[in-house]
Design a protein around this motif. Structure first.
Motif, short mmCIF file in Angstrom:
data_model
loop_
_atom_site.label_atom_id
_atom_site.label_comp_id
_atom_site.label_asym_id
_atom_site.label_seq_id
_atom_site.Cartn_x
_atom_site.Cartn_y
_atom_site.Cartn_z
N GLY A 141 50.55 18.60 19.39
CA GLY A 141 50.95 20.01 19.46
C GLY A 141 50.01 20.88 18.66
N SER A 142 50.36 22.14 18.51
CA SER A 142 49.52 23.11 17.80
C SER A 142 50.05 23.30 16.39
CB SER A 142 49.51 24.44 18.57
OG SER A 142 48.74 25.40 17.88
N GLU A 143 49.18 23.10 15.38
CA GLU A 143 49.58 23.20 13.97
C GLU A 143 49.56 24.66 13.54
OE1 GLU A 143 47.32 20.31 11.54
OE2 GLU A 143 46.45 19.66 13.44
N GLU A 144 50.50 25.45 14.05
CA GLU A 144 50.55 26.87 13.70
C GLU A 144 51.92 27.22 13.14
OE1 GLU A 144 49.47 29.08 17.13
OE2 GLU A 144 47.35 28.53 17.04
N ILE A 145 51.93 28.17 12.27
CA ILE A 145 53.18 28.61 11.65
C ILE A 145 54.16 29.08 12.73
CG2 ILE A 145 54.22 30.34 10.13
CD1 ILE A 145 51.67 30.27 8.47
N LYS A 150 54.78 17.52 16.81
CA LYS A 150 55.15 16.19 16.34
C LYS A 150 53.97 15.54 15.63
CE LYS A 150 58.52 15.40 20.04
NZ LYS A 150 58.91 14.53 21.18
N ILE A 151 54.27 14.75 14.62
CA ILE A 151 53.24 13.90 14.02
C ILE A 151 53.61 12.45 14.34
CG2 ILE A 151 52.64 15.54 12.21
CD1 ILE A 151 54.31 13.97 10.25
N LYS A 152 52.60 11.69 14.78
CA LYS A 152 52.86 10.35 15.30
C LYS A 152 52.03 9.30 14.57
CE LYS A 152 54.08 11.88 19.98
NZ LYS A 152 53.81 11.68 21.43
N CYS A 153 52.58 8.09 14.55
CA CYS A 153 51.94 6.93 13.93
C CYS A 153 51.98 5.80 14.95
CB CYS A 153 52.69 6.56 12.65
SG CYS A 153 52.03 5.13 11.78
N GLU A 154 50.79 5.40 15.46
CA GLU A 154 50.75 4.41 16.54
C GLU A 154 49.75 3.30 16.23
OE1 GLU A 154 49.83 6.31 20.20
OE2 GLU A 154 51.76 7.37 20.35
N ASN A 192 59.73 24.79 13.69
CA ASN A 192 59.49 26.05 12.97
C ASN A 192 58.62 25.79 11.74
OD1 ASN A 192 59.67 28.78 12.41
ND2 ASN A 192 61.64 28.61 11.31
N ALA A 193 57.42 25.32 12.00
CA ALA A 193 56.51 24.88 10.93
C ALA A 193 56.18 26.02 9.97
CB ALA A 193 55.23 24.33 11.54
N THR A 194 56.03 25.66 8.71
CA THR A 194 55.61 26.60 7.68
C THR A 194 54.36 26.07 6.99
OG1 THR A 194 56.90 25.59 5.88
CG2 THR A 194 58.03 27.20 7.28
N SER A 195 53.68 26.93 6.26
CA SER A 195 52.46 26.52 5.56
C SER A 195 52.75 25.49 4.47
CB SER A 195 51.76 27.75 4.96
OG SER A 195 52.63 28.40 4.03
N LEU A 218 47.38 17.38 7.51
CA LEU A 218 48.10 18.42 8.25
C LEU A 218 47.77 19.78 7.66
CD1 LEU A 218 50.19 18.98 10.48
CD2 LEU A 218 51.98 18.73 8.74
N ASP A 219 47.32 20.70 8.51
CA ASP A 219 46.95 22.04 8.07
C ASP A 219 47.65 23.06 8.97
OD1 ASP A 219 45.77 24.15 6.78
OD2 ASP A 219 43.82 23.93 7.79
N VAL A 220 48.77 23.59 8.48
CA VAL A 220 49.54 24.57 9.25
C VAL A 220 48.99 25.96 8.96
CG1 VAL A 220 51.83 25.48 9.74
CG2 VAL A 220 51.57 23.08 9.09
N VAL A 221 48.49 26.63 9.99
CA VAL A 221 47.79 27.91 9.84
C VAL A 221 48.50 29.00 10.65
CG1 VAL A 221 45.58 26.79 9.43
CG2 VAL A 221 46.26 27.36 11.77
N PRO A 222 48.20 30.29 10.36
CA PRO A 222 48.79 31.38 11.15
C PRO A 222 48.35 31.29 12.61
CG PRO A 222 47.88 32.21 9.09
CD PRO A 222 47.43 30.79 9.21
#
Length: 352
Positions: A141-145, A150-154, A192-195, A218-222
Motif C-alpha cells: 500500500g501507500s505509506e501516507e498519513i 499492510k506490512i507483511k513478513c513472508e 489511518n496511518a500517522t507519522s 517504515l516512513d509515513v509521509v504527508p
C-alpha cells in the motif's frame, strides 16, 4: 516359558519408539544400542530398514552388518549418506547417522538386531523440516498519513508450523497500540496511518528447527500532490514530443536541401542546341561557289554565274557581304552561358 525368557534377554534401549526432528541439510543420529545375553552365541546380524512416509513403497533395507562385513549400497536415495556410528558393532552399538538430510528421508526407520537365539528391534520416526529462509518484510500500500496499508513478513520457505514475532527497533521501541493484537501475525493491518508509526521494525520467523529475520523501514509521509505530478508528467511528455518533432523536421529539411543541391549540379538537363547563323551558311555557300568559279574558264563564266547565283536565296546573298563573320553579340549574350555536362559518354549544352 524358557524360550520366551531367551527372547527377552537381547534388548535394545530405550525400547519405546522415538521421534527425531532435524532440519534439511543437517545430520540425524538414529540410536540403537543393544545388550547381549551370555547365552546368545549365534552370529551377530544388524539390519536397518526404512518405511517411507507415503506408505506406498515397500520397506527398504538401507544398511546391513552380517558376517563381520558392512553393506550400505541397498538404497540408492541414501547411498553414501548412511553410516554406522561405531567402529565395533559387537560392543552393543548399532546406531547410525544419516547425513545431508532431504525431505525424501522422512519416514520410519527400524533397527533389527539378531544374535541367535536372541532377537530385538526398535523404530525411530524421522521428520525432516525446512528452516525458514529468504524472509522479506515489505509494505503493501501507500505509506501516507491517513491511509490504510499492510506490512507483511513472508519467508521464501519454511516447514509449518511457523511462528511470527514483530518488534520495533527505533524510537521508544514500543509497538503502536493498535498493532498489539497482530504482533504474532505475518500481516499487520495499519489503519489511518500517522507519522508516529514511522520507524524500523523487525520480523522473526521460527519453526522447530530454525529461525530467520527481516527488517522493515517504515516512513509515513504527508499525501503527495498526485494531480500536480500527473500534470507535470504530461507536460514533460508533450515537450519531449515537440522537441523530437522539431529534430525530425530539421533533419528532413536539411536532407531535402542537400538532395536539391546535388540535383542542380549533377542532373542532366537537355536544351535546344545553339542556332546556326544564316550569314555563315550563306558565306559557306558563296565560298564553295567561289572555289568552283576559280576553276572555270572565262568562256563559261557567264552561264555558270547566271545559273548558280540564281540558286542562292536573295536574302542570304544580300547579307553575306555585310556580315562576313559570326555576330559576336549572339555568342556573348549577357543572359546566356554554355557549360559542358558529362553523363556517361554524352556531352550536351545546358542553358541557365
Amino acid at each position: 516359558g524358557a524360550r520366551l525368557g531367551l527372547l527377552l534377554d537381547l534388548s535394545i534401549t530405550p525400547p519405546d519408539q522415538m521421534t527425531i526432528e532435524k532440519a534439511k541439510g543437517e545430520t540425524a543420529y538414529l540410536p540403537c544400542k543393544f545388550t547381549i545375553d551370555p547365552d546368545d552365541q549365534g552370529p551377530l546380524d544388524i539390519e536397518w530398514l526404512l518405511s517411507p512416509a507415503d506408505n506406498q513403497q515397500l520397506d527398504q533395507v538401507i544398511i546391513l552388518y552380517s558376517g563381520d562385513k558392512i553393506y550400505d549400497n541397498y538404497h540408492e536415495a541414501l547411498k553414501g549418506r548412511v553410516h554406522f556410528t561405531s567402529n565395533d558393532l559387537k560392543s552393543g552399538d548399532a546406531s547410525i547417522n544419516v547425513t545431508n538430510l532431504q525431505l525424501s528421508d522422512i519416514g520410519t526407520y527400524q533397527c533389527k538386531v539378531k544374535k541367535a537365539p536372541g532377537v530385538a528391534n526398535k523404530k525411530v520416526l524421522l521428520t525432516v523440516l525446512v528452516k525458514p529462509s529468504g524472509t522479506r518484510c515489505f509494505v503493501d500500500g501507500s505509506e501516507e498519513i491517513g491511509n490504510d496499508f499492510k506490512i507483511k513478513c513472508e519467508p521464501r520457505e519454511g516447514s509449518l508450523p511457523l511462528r511470527y514475532e514483530w518488534q520495533k527497533l527505533s524510537d521508544s521501541q514500543r509497538m503502536p497500540t493498535p498493532w498489539l493484537a497482530e504482533m504474532t501475525s505475518p500481516v499487520i493491518t495499519v489503519r489511518n496511518a500517522t507519522s508516529e508509526y514511522s520507524g524500523t521494525y523487525s520480523c522473526t520467523v521460527q519453526n522447530r528447527v530454525g529461525s530467520d529475520q527481516c527488517l522493515l523501514s517504515l516512513d509515513v509521509v504527508p499525501p503527495s500532490n498526485k494531480a500536480g505530478t500527473i500534470a507535470g508528467a504530461v507536460i514533460g511528455t508533450l515537450l519531449a514530443l515537440v522537441i523530437i518533432g522539431l529534430i525530425i523536421f530539421c533533419c528532413r529539411k536539411k536532407r531535402r536541401e542537400e538532395k536539391y543541391e546535388k540535383e542542380v549540379h549533377h542532373d542532366i538537363r537537355e536544351d535546344v542546341p545553339p542556332p546556326k547563323s544564316r550569314t555563315s551558311t550563306a558565306r559557306s555557300y558563296i565560298g564553295s561557289n567561289h572555289s568552283s568559279l576559280g576553276s572555270m574558264s572565262p568562256s563559261n563564266m557567264e552561264g555558270y554565274s547566271k545559273t548558280q547565283y540564281n540558286q542562292v536565296p536573295s536574302e542570304d546573298f544580300d547579307r553575306a557581304p555585310q556580315s562576313p563573320t559570326l555576330p559576336p553579340a549572339k555568342v556573348a549574350a549577357p543572359n546566356l552561358s554554355f557549360v559542358f555536362k558529362i553523363s556517361g559518354l554524352h556531352v550536351q549544352w545546358c542553358r541557365f
